[in-house]
Design an enzyme around this catalytic site. Structure first.
Site, PDB file in Angstrom:
ATOM      1  N   GLU A 256      31.729   1.968 -35.078  1.00 27.68           N
ATOM      2  CA  GLU A 256      32.161   2.504 -36.374  1.00 27.68           C
ATOM      3  C   GLU A 256      33.519   1.869 -36.660  1.00 27.68           C
ATOM      4  O   GLU A 256      34.518   2.225 -36.030  1.00 27.68           O
ATOM      5  CB  GLU A 256      32.287   4.028 -36.299  1.00 27.68           C
ATOM      6  CG  GLU A 256      30.988   4.734 -36.023  1.00 27.68           C
ATOM      7  CD  GLU A 256      30.002   4.650 -37.181  1.00 27.68           C
ATOM      8  OE1 GLU A 256      30.426   4.369 -38.314  1.00 27.68           O
ATOM      9  OE2 GLU A 256      28.810   4.848 -36.939  1.00 27.68           O
ATOM     10  N   CYS A 290      39.141   5.663 -42.638  1.00 26.94           N
ATOM     11  CA  CYS A 290      38.333   4.430 -42.666  1.00 26.94           C
ATOM     12  C   CYS A 290      37.614   4.259 -43.986  1.00 26.94           C
ATOM     13  O   CYS A 290      37.350   3.145 -44.416  1.00 26.94           O
ATOM     14  CB  CYS A 290      37.329   4.438 -41.518  1.00 26.94           C
ATOM     15  SG  CYS A 290      36.257   5.892 -41.538  1.00 26.94           S
TER      16      CYS A 290
HETATM   17  P1  NAD Z   1      42.138   0.491 -32.876  1.00 26.14           P
HETATM   18  O1  NAD Z   1      40.974  -0.418 -33.034  1.00 26.14           O
HETATM   19  O2  NAD Z   1      43.448  -0.099 -32.606  1.00 26.14           O
HETATM   20  O3  NAD Z   1      41.853   1.510 -31.676  1.00 26.14           O
HETATM   21  C1  NAD Z   1      40.774   2.430 -31.689  1.00 26.14           C
HETATM   22  C2  NAD Z   1      40.569   2.958 -30.293  1.00 26.14           C
HETATM   23  O4  NAD Z   1      40.037   1.909 -29.491  1.00 26.14           O
HETATM   24  C3  NAD Z   1      41.841   3.409 -29.575  1.00 26.14           C
HETATM   25  O5  NAD Z   1      41.525   4.487 -28.738  1.00 26.14           O
HETATM   26  C4  NAD Z   1      42.216   2.182 -28.769  1.00 26.14           C
HETATM   27  O6  NAD Z   1      43.014   2.485 -27.649  1.00 26.14           O
HETATM   28  C5  NAD Z   1      40.847   1.662 -28.360  1.00 26.14           C
HETATM   29  N1  NAD Z   1      40.746   0.225 -28.116  1.00 26.14           N
HETATM   30  C6  NAD Z   1      41.337  -0.781 -28.805  1.00 26.14           C
HETATM   31  N2  NAD Z   1      40.936  -1.971 -28.310  1.00 26.14           N
HETATM   32  C7  NAD Z   1      40.060  -1.712 -27.316  1.00 26.14           C
HETATM   33  C8  NAD Z   1      39.286  -2.525 -26.441  1.00 26.14           C
HETATM   34  N3  NAD Z   1      39.344  -3.856 -26.485  1.00 26.14           N
HETATM   35  N4  NAD Z   1      38.486  -1.923 -25.540  1.00 26.14           N
HETATM   36  C9  NAD Z   1      38.389  -0.574 -25.495  1.00 26.14           C
HETATM   37  N5  NAD Z   1      39.106   0.247 -26.288  1.00 26.14           N
HETATM   38  C10 NAD Z   1      39.928  -0.309 -27.197  1.00 26.14           C
HETATM   39  O7  NAD Z   1      42.134   1.403 -34.174  1.00 26.14           O
HETATM   40  P2  NAD Z   1      43.154   2.548 -34.577  1.00 26.14           P
HETATM   41  O8  NAD Z   1      44.364   1.926 -35.174  1.00 26.14           O
HETATM   42  O9  NAD Z   1      43.293   3.537 -33.474  1.00 26.14           O
HETATM   43  O10 NAD Z   1      42.290   3.275 -35.714  1.00 26.14           O
HETATM   44  C11 NAD Z   1      42.224   2.819 -37.005  1.00 26.14           C
HETATM   45  C12 NAD Z   1      40.973   1.974 -37.222  1.00 26.14           C
HETATM   46  O11 NAD Z   1      39.817   2.754 -36.943  1.00 26.14           O
HETATM   47  C13 NAD Z   1      40.837   1.530 -38.661  1.00 26.14           C
HETATM   48  O12 NAD Z   1      40.404   0.199 -38.692  1.00 26.14           O
HETATM   49  C14 NAD Z   1      39.760   2.453 -39.209  1.00 26.14           C
HETATM   50  O13 NAD Z   1      39.074   1.945 -40.315  1.00 26.14           O
HETATM   51  C15 NAD Z   1      38.880   2.616 -38.020  1.00 26.14           C
HETATM   52  N6  NAD Z   1      38.073   3.837 -38.150  1.00 26.14           N
HETATM   53  C16 NAD Z   1      36.743   3.713 -38.422  1.00 26.14           C
HETATM   54  C17 NAD Z   1      35.961   4.850 -38.626  1.00 26.14           C
HETATM   55  C18 NAD Z   1      34.499   4.754 -38.924  1.00 26.14           C
HETATM   56  O14 NAD Z   1      33.789   5.752 -38.773  1.00 26.14           O
HETATM   57  N7  NAD Z   1      33.992   3.605 -39.345  1.00 26.14           N
HETATM   58  C19 NAD Z   1      36.555   6.121 -38.535  1.00 26.14           C
HETATM   59  C20 NAD Z   1      37.930   6.203 -38.274  1.00 26.14           C
HETATM   60  C21 NAD Z   1      38.675   5.054 -38.072  1.00 26.14           C
END
Ligand code: NAD
Length: 488
Positions: A256, A290
């Site tokens: 997601e 998001c």
């Molecule tokens: P992020 O991608 O930086 O991190 C998300 C999560 O993934 C965190 O817990 C982070 O520690 C972990 N993570 C990051 N890289 C990783 C890897 N290589 N392996 C494993 N885990 C990893 O995102 P963020 O800044 O925390 O959140 C915002 C983003 O999330 C925005 O892009 C938003 O659009 C997206 N989002 C999407 C949805 C959806 O349902 N499509 C919902 C909410 C947020």
């Protein structure tokens, strides 16, 4: 700092169904983004915690103590968790404003939605067909059954940590899978309350673990062979890395990811009525959603009227103390996020965008500390500019005019993302007819979506798979055919 506040000061991690206290570890300071004050601390999980959680999940899956339970029994457990979430609603709400800077008028929504996800998933037990179901095909007869895929790694972002954990944990448990949740370091506190709520349900050991930590910890978790499904919510860039990691053990993924959704405003929508709705919806949670509709597209015939109405509506948004019920827009979650938003606006201005309102940090003593940014409306942008192509994740919205409906639809779809576009009109039938032409997993009519208890996910770079509904449970199931002996 008040070390007696048990909601914000934690000294134990919930691993495999037990609270394990450790004094010998690193601590994560939790900050209030509205004031920059330290409000608490939690233990950071380490790789050995991850290994322990995954080993317990693997053990549970092998023993079959959870996946062999009746669906009605699983439903009962999910309802018990929903009850516990509802009892703790005020705690969840307090934390939402405290560590995320979410506004109090929205806080009730998060606990209510999380409870609804558990209840809705429980109800789906009646529709879930695990088989075995006989199918007679032209080439033979088989029994088709569905089995729990195995331990799930649930990776949750900071921007809706309760709801987005719930929408992974509930369907995974309903499918019969144990879950190891990697909690985001920006907003770890709700996971401790959620763990307490889940602990009340008396699940077998190994069913659920919560591990706060950074991306390295998440990367370590998803690389373990015991993990059979990675349910990831986060940015598209991180999602690509997750998918690349999943290749090694051919681990199933549900992704997601980010969005760059649009609000397509039709001719019949009255700016006086719709502009305040758009200003509110597009800046919900300071634009850190998001599904934020970050590109507003208005008809050329009403360009001036719309620009004026939206500018006024954005100016009328109340920015300030998230605990004040009259506040519409709180702070951004962190310094890094505020700086990122600021850079986007600087680049947009350098690229030729015009600031209709906002475009800076708010002034005044209230805003000297905290990560504030004014709700910002930009115009004079082109589709190729960074501001229209990349996700800002902040209260920065562009508004442009389209010539005719075909051009409007083309503009909506002119993005590599495809999460949740909006249509704003008085004519619901017209919107329903247009919805199939918008390239996104969700289309919201006069609203900002999504309904997270119905199947939700992204087209294009916004993701793979679906959360919510029966489809969300299917993400955690393997399908098997058993062939009957050929007829003699
Ligand atoms: P992020 O991608 O930086 O991190 C998300 C999560 O993934 C965190 O817990 C982070 O520690 C972990 N993570 C990051 N890289 C990783 C890897 N290589 N392996 C494993 N885990 C990893 O995102 P963020 O800044 O925390 O959140 C915002 C983003 O999330 C925005 O892009 C938003 O659009 C997206 N989002 C999407 C949805 C959806 O349902 N499509 C919902 C909410 C947020």
């Amino acid at each position: 700092m008040n070390p007696t506040n048990s909601l914000t000061f934690r000294d134990a991690l919930y691993i495999a169904g037990e609270w394990s206290v450790s004094t010998d570890r690193e601590w994560l300071e939790v900050e209030n983004p509205a004031t920059q004050e330290s409000i608490g601390r939690v233990p950071l999980a380490r790789e050995d915690d991850v290994e322990r959680a995954v080993a317990a999940a693997v053990e549970l899956h092998k023993a079959g103590h959870w996946r062999a339970t009746e669906l009605s029994e699983r439903a009962k457990t999910l309802n018990t968790i929903a009850d516990a979430i509802e009892r703790r609603a005020s705690d969840f709400e307090a934390i939402y404003t405290l560590d995320q800077g979410g506004v109090s008028s929205f806080a009730g929504f998060t606990a209510a939605t999380a409870a609804a996800i558990f209840r809705d998933t429980a109800l789906l037990a009646e529709q879930l067909d695990l088989g075995p179901t006989r199918r007679d095909t032209l080439t033979g007869s088989v029994y088709v059954s569905r089995e729990a895929v195995g331990p799930v790694a649930a990776i949750v972002p900071w921007n809706a940590p309760l709801v987005l954990a719930a929408v992974k944990i509930a369907p995974a448990l309903m499918a019969g899978c144990p879950v190891v949740v990697k909690v985001s370091p920006e907003t770890p506190l709700v996971s401790f309350i959620l763990a307490e709520a889940i602990a009340e349900a008396g699940l077998p050991a190994g069913s659920v673990s919560f591990l706060p930590g950074g991306r390295e910890l998440g990367q370590f978790l998803i690389s373990l062979p015991g993990i059979k499904n990675i349910s990831f919510t986060g940015s598209t860039g991180a999602g690509q890395k997750v998918m690349a990691t999943a290749i090694e053990h051919m681990t199933r993924v549900t992704l997601e990811l980010g969005g760059k959704s649009a609000a397509l405003v039709l001719e019949d929508a009255d700016p006086a009525e719709f502009a305040p709705m758009l200003a509110y919806g597009c800046t919900m949670q300071a634009g850190q959603v998001c599904t934020t509709q970050s590109r507003i597209l208005v008809p050329e015939s009403k360009r001036e009227e719309w620009m004026a109405a939206l500018t006024t509506a954005f100016r009328n948004l109340v920015v300030g103390d998230p605990t004040d019920p009259s506040t519409g827009v709180g702070p951004l979650v962190s310094r890094a996020q505020r700086d990122r938003v600021e850079e986007f606006v600087t680049t947009a201005k350098n690229d030729g965008a015009t600031v209709l309102t906002g475009g800076k940090r708010p002034s005044g003593t209230r805003f000297e500390r905290g990560y504030w940014y004014e709700p910002t409306l930009l115009t004079g942008t082109t589709p190729d500019m960074q501001i229209n192509r990349e996700e800002v994740f902040g209260p920065v919205i562009t508004v442009e005019a389209y010539d005719d409906l075909e051009a409007g639809i083309a503009a909506v779809n002119d993005t590599e993302f495809g999460l949740s576009n909006g249509i704003f009109t008085l004519d619901t039938d017209k919107a329903l007819a247009l919805a199939p032409r918008l390239e996104s997993g969700a289309v919201a009519i006069n609203s900002f979506g999504p309904n997270i208890t119905a199947p939700f996910g992204g087209y294009k770079m916004s993701g793979v798979g679906r959360e919510g509904g029966i489809e969300g449970i299917h993400e955690f199931l393997e399908t098997k055919q058993v062939n009957l002996p050929p007829a003699k």
